[in-house]
Design a protein around this motif. Structure first.
Motif, PDB file in Angstrom:
ATOM      1  N   UNK A  33       0.748  -1.252   0.069  1.00 51.01           N
ATOM      2  CA  UNK A  33       0.054   0.102   0.047  1.00 51.01           C
ATOM      3  C   UNK A  33       0.816   1.233  -0.001  1.00 51.01           C
ATOM      4  N   UNK A  34       0.266   2.485  -0.481  1.00 57.60           N
ATOM      5  CA  UNK A  34       0.868   3.595  -0.588  1.00 57.60           C
ATOM      6  C   UNK A  34       0.044   4.559   0.487  1.00 57.60           C
ATOM      7  N   UNK A  35       0.896   5.396   1.162  1.00 50.24           N
ATOM      8  CA  UNK A  35       0.329   6.162   2.274  1.00 50.24           C
ATOM      9  C   UNK A  35      -0.089   7.370   1.354  1.00 50.24           C
ATOM     10  N   UNK A  36      -1.668   7.826   1.732  1.00 53.18           N
ATOM     11  CA  UNK A  36      -2.238   9.082   1.135  1.00 53.18           C
ATOM     12  C   UNK A  36      -1.180  10.077   1.435  1.00 53.18           C
ATOM     13  N   UNK A  37      -1.155  11.118   0.746  1.00 56.06           N
ATOM     14  CA  UNK A  37      -0.340  12.381   1.082  1.00 56.06           C
ATOM     15  C   UNK A  37      -1.406  13.825   1.082  1.00 56.06           C
ATOM     16  N   UNK A  38      -0.580  14.679   1.844  1.00 48.98           N
ATOM     17  CA  UNK A  38      -1.571  15.875   1.888  1.00 48.98           C
ATOM     18  C   UNK A  38      -0.961  16.988   0.428  1.00 48.98           C
ATOM     19  N   UNK A  39      -2.027  18.025   0.262  1.00 49.27           N
ATOM     20  CA  UNK A  39      -1.802  18.593  -0.973  1.00 49.27           C
ATOM     21  C   UNK A  39      -0.640  19.485  -0.795  1.00 49.27           C
ATOM     22  N   UNK A  40       0.235  19.471  -1.723  1.00 46.24           N
ATOM     23  CA  UNK A  40       1.527  20.337  -1.689  1.00 46.24           C
ATOM     24  C   UNK A  40       2.970  19.405  -1.066  1.00 46.24           C
ATOM     25  N   UNK A  41       2.364  18.227  -0.545  1.00 49.08           N
ATOM     26  CA  UNK A  41       3.333  17.401   0.055  1.00 49.08           C
ATOM     27  C   UNK A  41       4.444  16.701  -0.944  1.00 49.08           C
TER      28      UNK A  41
END
Length: 147
Positions: A33-41
């Motif tokens: 799995x891949x961790x969801x990231x925040x906008x701009x990250x």
């Protein structure tokens, strides 16, 4: 006579094919799995468990969703978490190697867009065996939000 010759030739080809399959068995890729990231990250992380029937080494990973991917280890030293890039990751025969938060993991750099929960991300992993042969494997990992 010709039929017998063709059958023997076919049998020899099948034996060669079978021996090749066993000599270059694929690494089992699970719990990916891949961790969801925040906008701009601009960085992300991916995790999975690798299990191989023979000793291999993970030597390279890539995805179209990041400029580069590195293997990293995390350790606690004197109360400080330290992260180190690794050139290669050994996968001993029959012993699962778990990449998980807080330990071994894949770091994804220079993300053009953030990873959103529910998306699928394709990766190419390259493994090297004891004879130096490189084998590519492909996996699609789901993006998951972590609370």
């Amino acid at each position: 006579m010709q039929t017998k010759y063709l059958c023997l030739k076919l049998l020899a080809s099948l034996c060669l094919l079978a021996s090749t399959a066993f000599a270059h068995a694929e690494v089992k890729l699970t719990d990916a799995w891949v961790r969801a990231s925040n906008p701009g990250q601009s960085v992300g992380a991916a995790y999975l468990t690798l299990t191989s029937p023979q000793d291999v080494t993970l030597v390279y990973i890539e995805t179209e969703r990041a400029e580069s991917v590195e293997m990293h280890s995390m350790t606690m030293q004197n109360g400080v978490m330290k992260m180190r890039s690794m050139e290669a990751l050994p996968v001993p025969a029959g012993k699962p190697v778990k990449l998980a938060p807080g330990g071994l993991h894949l770091m994804l750099f220079e993300l053009p867009t953030p990873f959103k929960a529910g998306e699928q991300v394709k990766f190419r992993l390259c493994f090297k065996d004891k004879q130096g042969k490189i084998t590519d494997q492909f996996i699609t990992m789901p993006v998951k939000a972590v609370p």
